[in-house]
Design an enzyme around this catalytic site. Structure first.
Site, PDB file in Angstrom:
ATOM      1  N   HIS A  53       0.737  -1.153  -0.051  1.00  0.00           N
ATOM      2  CA  HIS A  53       0.163   0.016   0.134  1.00  0.00           C
ATOM      3  C   HIS A  53       1.061   1.305  -0.277  1.00  0.00           C
ATOM      4  O   HIS A  53       2.120   1.093   0.527  1.00  0.00           O
ATOM      5  CB  HIS A  53      -0.784  -0.046   1.152  1.00  0.00           C
ATOM      6  N   GLU A  55       0.991   3.795   1.874  1.00  0.00           N
ATOM      7  CA  GLU A  55       1.810   4.416   3.092  1.00  0.00           C
ATOM      8  C   GLU A  55       2.669   3.479   3.528  1.00  0.00           C
ATOM      9  O   GLU A  55       3.678   4.142   3.947  1.00  0.00           O
ATOM     10  CB  GLU A  55       0.692   4.562   4.232  1.00  0.00           C
ATOM     11  N   CYS A  88      -5.842   2.241   5.720  1.00  0.00           N
ATOM     12  CA  CYS A  88      -6.536   1.173   6.280  1.00  0.00           C
ATOM     13  C   CYS A  88      -6.118   0.488   7.136  1.00  0.00           C
ATOM     14  O   CYS A  88      -4.911   1.152   7.947  1.00  0.00           O
ATOM     15  CB  CYS A  88      -6.311  -0.136   4.887  1.00  0.00           C
ATOM     16  N   CYS A  91      -2.064  -0.247   7.253  1.00  0.00           N
ATOM     17  CA  CYS A  91      -1.224   1.229   7.126  1.00  0.00           C
ATOM     18  C   CYS A  91      -1.378   1.970   8.440  1.00  0.00           C
ATOM     19  O   CYS A  91      -0.423   2.458   8.900  1.00  0.00           O
ATOM     20  CB  CYS A  91      -1.671   1.918   5.905  1.00  0.00           C
TER      21      CYS A  91
HETATM   22 ZN    ZN Z   1      -3.345   0.463   3.439  1.00  0.00          ZN
END
Ligand code: ZN
Length: 171
Positions: A53, A55, A88, A91
């Site tokens: 992801h 981040e 999310c 992250c």
């Molecule tokens: Zn994430």
């Protein structure tokens, strides 16, 4: 004003992710002087990595801006992470465990998987964890082995009062 400027920098990464055929989400990490120390973007489908992801990618690439390799310690800086979409659960926890990010700014709320606001409110993800079965420390000897390794690691780094040291209270 700076928040908008750095969100636009995160969008540059999101645009690149879009061009690479993956989730169009980007992130940048900024220090207290307003310098971008790291950039990241989603690479789930471009790198075939479900953990890539934006981040997490930015935090991985921050490298020695976050840790003191020689002394094996976190720098504990005062960074801000800018991302185009609300982080999310993975992250959000990665941000927490970076020990260097003290502020998070995102462009769009994510009602489905966004977690930062939910984590601050309460245990909203319990239903998802209920789909995963766990076995917590089923073998005493292996627990002692792991705890001993971690205790030695902390003591070597100068933390003598580590909670990893084995004692009979462990269940
Ligand atoms: Zn994430």
């Amino acid at each position: 004003m700076d928040d908008r400027k750095f969100l636009l920098e995160a969008f540059l990464e999101a645009e690149q992710a879009k061009d690479e055929g993956t989730y169009p989400i980007g992130a940048v990490i900024v220090d207290s002087e307003g310098t971008i120390i790291s950039r990241g973007r989603n690479r789930v489908f471009s790198s075939c990595d479900t953990t890539a992801h934006a981040e997490v990618d930015a935090i991985r690439r921050a490298g020695s801006s976050m840790v003191d390799i020689e002394n094996k310690k976190f720098l504990k800086k005062n960074y801000t992470l800018y991302t185009t979409c609300e982080p999310c659960p993975m992250c959000s926890c990665t941000i927490l465990l970076s020990f260097n990010i003290k502020r998070v700014v995102w462009a769009a709320n994510d009602v489905e998987i966004g977690a930062m606001r939910k984590f601050k409110e309460g245990p909203h993800f319990l239903n998802r964890f209920n789909k995963i079965s766990i076995e917590a420390a089923p073998f005493k000897d292996l627990e002692i082995r792991q705890r001993t390794m971690l205790a030695e690691w902390f003591i070597r780094r100068g933390y003598p009062d580590t909670s990893w040291q084995y004692n009979n209270e462990i269940v």
